[in-house]
Scaffold this motif. Sequence first.
Motif, PDB file in Angstrom:
ATOM      1  N   ALA A  35       0.705  -1.077   0.012  1.00 35.88           N
ATOM      2  CA  ALA A  35      -0.016  -0.143   0.009  1.00 35.88           C
ATOM      3  C   ALA A  35       0.720   1.360   0.096  1.00 35.88           C
ATOM      4  O   ALA A  35       0.606   2.339  -0.723  1.00 35.88           O
ATOM      5  N   ALA A  36       1.930   1.262   0.625  1.00 36.22           N
ATOM      6  CA  ALA A  36       2.975   2.313   0.656  1.00 36.22           C
ATOM      7  C   ALA A  36       3.385   2.543  -0.651  1.00 36.22           C
ATOM      8  O   ALA A  36       3.601   3.677  -1.042  1.00 36.22           O
ATOM      9  N   HIS A 287      -9.558  -7.519   5.871  1.00 31.98           N
ATOM     10  CA  HIS A 287      -8.924  -8.046   4.482  1.00 31.98           C
ATOM     11  C   HIS A 287      -9.910  -7.827   3.166  1.00 31.98           C
ATOM     12  O   HIS A 287      -9.452  -7.528   1.959  1.00 31.98           O
ATOM     13  N   TRP A 288     -11.340  -7.651   3.459  1.00 32.05           N
ATOM     14  CA  TRP A 288     -12.279  -7.623   2.500  1.00 32.05           C
ATOM     15  C   TRP A 288     -12.237  -6.508   1.870  1.00 32.05           C
ATOM     16  O   TRP A 288     -12.478  -6.341   0.591  1.00 32.05           O
ATOM     17  N   THR A 289     -11.784  -5.476   2.546  1.00 33.67           N
ATOM     18  CA  THR A 289     -11.363  -4.210   1.807  1.00 33.67           C
ATOM     19  C   THR A 289     -10.630  -3.883   0.793  1.00 33.67           C
ATOM     20  O   THR A 289     -10.681  -3.062   0.065  1.00 33.67           O
ATOM     21  N   MET A 290      -9.581  -4.980   0.542  1.00 32.28           N
ATOM     22  CA  MET A 290      -8.568  -4.939  -0.187  1.00 32.28           C
ATOM     23  C   MET A 290      -9.341  -4.947  -1.879  1.00 32.28           C
ATOM     24  O   MET A 290      -8.630  -4.377  -2.666  1.00 32.28           O
ATOM     25  N   ASP A 296      -8.685   0.635   0.401  1.00 33.55           N
ATOM     26  CA  ASP A 296      -8.696  -0.349   1.591  1.00 33.55           C
ATOM     27  C   ASP A 296      -8.059  -0.145   2.857  1.00 33.55           C
ATOM     28  O   ASP A 296      -7.582   1.055   3.163  1.00 33.55           O
ATOM     29  N   GLN A 297      -8.140  -0.971   3.858  1.00 30.77           N
ATOM     30  CA  GLN A 297      -7.402  -0.785   5.115  1.00 30.77           C
ATOM     31  C   GLN A 297      -6.216  -0.330   5.165  1.00 30.77           C
ATOM     32  O   GLN A 297      -5.729   0.374   5.987  1.00 30.77           O
ATOM     33  N   HIS A 360      -5.451 -15.487   1.833  1.00 36.48           N
ATOM     34  CA  HIS A 360      -6.834 -15.407   1.929  1.00 36.48           C
ATOM     35  C   HIS A 360      -7.337 -15.191   0.766  1.00 36.48           C
ATOM     36  O   HIS A 360      -6.571 -14.888  -0.230  1.00 36.48           O
ATOM     37  N   VAL A 361      -8.679 -15.557   0.372  1.00 37.49           N
ATOM     38  CA  VAL A 361      -9.438 -15.365  -0.711  1.00 37.49           C
ATOM     39  C   VAL A 361     -10.459 -14.387  -0.671  1.00 37.49           C
ATOM     40  O   VAL A 361     -11.342 -14.488   0.327  1.00 37.49           O
ATOM     41  N   ASN A 362     -10.638 -13.242  -1.316  1.00 37.49           N
ATOM     42  CA  ASN A 362     -11.897 -12.422  -1.329  1.00 37.49           C
ATOM     43  C   ASN A 362     -12.838 -12.842  -2.668  1.00 37.49           C
ATOM     44  O   ASN A 362     -12.505 -13.148  -3.708  1.00 37.49           O
ATOM     45  N   ILE A 363     -14.103 -12.757  -2.212  1.00 38.71           N
ATOM     46  CA  ILE A 363     -15.136 -12.890  -3.490  1.00 38.71           C
ATOM     47  C   ILE A 363     -15.932 -11.707  -3.311  1.00 38.71           C
ATOM     48  O   ILE A 363     -16.555 -11.452  -1.962  1.00 38.71           O
ATOM     49  N   LEU A 364     -16.173 -11.122  -4.540  1.00 32.74           N
ATOM     50  CA  LEU A 364     -17.251 -10.064  -4.442  1.00 32.74           C
ATOM     51  C   LEU A 364     -18.633 -10.250  -4.725  1.00 32.74           C
ATOM     52  O   LEU A 364     -18.660 -11.057  -5.717  1.00 32.74           O
ATOM     53  N   PHE A 365     -19.435  -9.611  -4.405  1.00 36.08           N
ATOM     54  CA  PHE A 365     -20.837  -9.500  -4.623  1.00 36.08           C
ATOM     55  C   PHE A 365     -21.195  -8.079  -5.344  1.00 36.08           C
ATOM     56  O   PHE A 365     -20.632  -7.190  -4.586  1.00 36.08           O
ATOM     57  N   PRO A 366     -22.570  -7.688  -5.981  1.00 39.35           N
ATOM     58  CA  PRO A 366     -22.876  -6.706  -6.226  1.00 39.35           C
ATOM     59  C   PRO A 366     -23.134  -5.732  -5.101  1.00 39.35           C
ATOM     60  O   PRO A 366     -23.837  -6.435  -4.161  1.00 39.35           O
TER      61      PRO A 366
END
Length: 394
Positions: A35-36, A287-290, A296-297, A360-366
């Motif tokens: 992020a930096a 971590h979902w914010t990524m 994100d965080q 981790h794994v992120n999964i997005l929804f509308p």
Amino acid sequence: MPASSSRSPSAAPLAPNAVIGIVGGGQLGRMSAVAAAKLGFRAHILTQDPHGPAAQVAHQVTLGAYDDHKALDAFARAVDVITFEFENISADALDCLAQHCPVRPSGAILRTSQDRLAEKTFLSDADIPLAPWMAVTDHASLHAAAETLGFPFILKTTRNGYDGKGQARVYEASQLEAAFASLAPHPLVAEGMVDFACEISVMVVRGTDGTTRCFAPGLNYHRDGILDLTLAPAPVQEETAQRAQALATAIAEKLDLIGILGVEMFIDRTGTLLVNEIAPRPHNSGHWTMDACPADQFDMHIRAVAGLPLPPALRHSDAAMKNLVGPDDMALWPDILATPGHIPHLYGKAEARAGRKMGHVNILFPYGSLPGALGVQDALGPLADKPETEDNDQ
């Protein structure tokens, strides 16, 4: 989402190419360093592991123990501002670092968060709602806690407890002495059991000018004392979500925080919010914010530490975050990569040991369409497994 502009002393923002020092070489340091870099800064890591997750992506690394004053001095002189990615470090070390450059969050905040007794005392004094608790310093106070809180209750170490470690549930009087003896160091904290409905967490960030931003609360499920799954936004009433954000904001302001803070909370069967723990750093449950948020965080944390303006903590999507823990989850890596909609994040750890967070794994929804339990399990694909909804990891 609540935002506040209660002002505290501000400083000039860091210029591009400034160096942000990060104490700790784990995955939170890794993602903070990335992020930096996105914001034009260079990350310098203080770690004991030259091959750890953060060292793999950092601009520079200082190898040394966190209580090695020579290493601390060299590190502090090479950076413009310092933050940390985990709490099991010495607040005294942060005080040494602060003699050379700003440390954000401060050593004083770390002292509060890394000691459960100090943390609960601070929160109680700030009128933050908590589960019933008592300090346990000796055998007499142990039995007094049992009488006051009733059975079952939980004994916890005051320091170094995480992912379910450093605690014991006491179901009857015959277990008191064994539980007390099994946990160290003393004193301990005794907590009354909560009529638990669910656990949520809120990530709140506060800048050098006092501006605060809160992400939407996430709903957390645990397995074997380790965070397993976070759903965002938490499927709770809007009034509850707003109260949770207001509590997180109040804590950040009372601490005079600069940086990000994770606030874990229980919701009991009556809908009452009870704060469980605070963590002045990026948090696994954020971590979902990524992938679901423009900032994100980690971006927000680096902005705050660097004295940059904080954008609104918005999300463009709903999300599910699933931790990858140990060799069993890592055996699914080829299937995860082949599953449409899975956004993988691997931390670069060399060995997949039992109980170790590997990614981790992120999964997005509308936006606004987070599915129910069956829909989430369907979206998890190869990672699908019913979460342990009754494990409150209190």
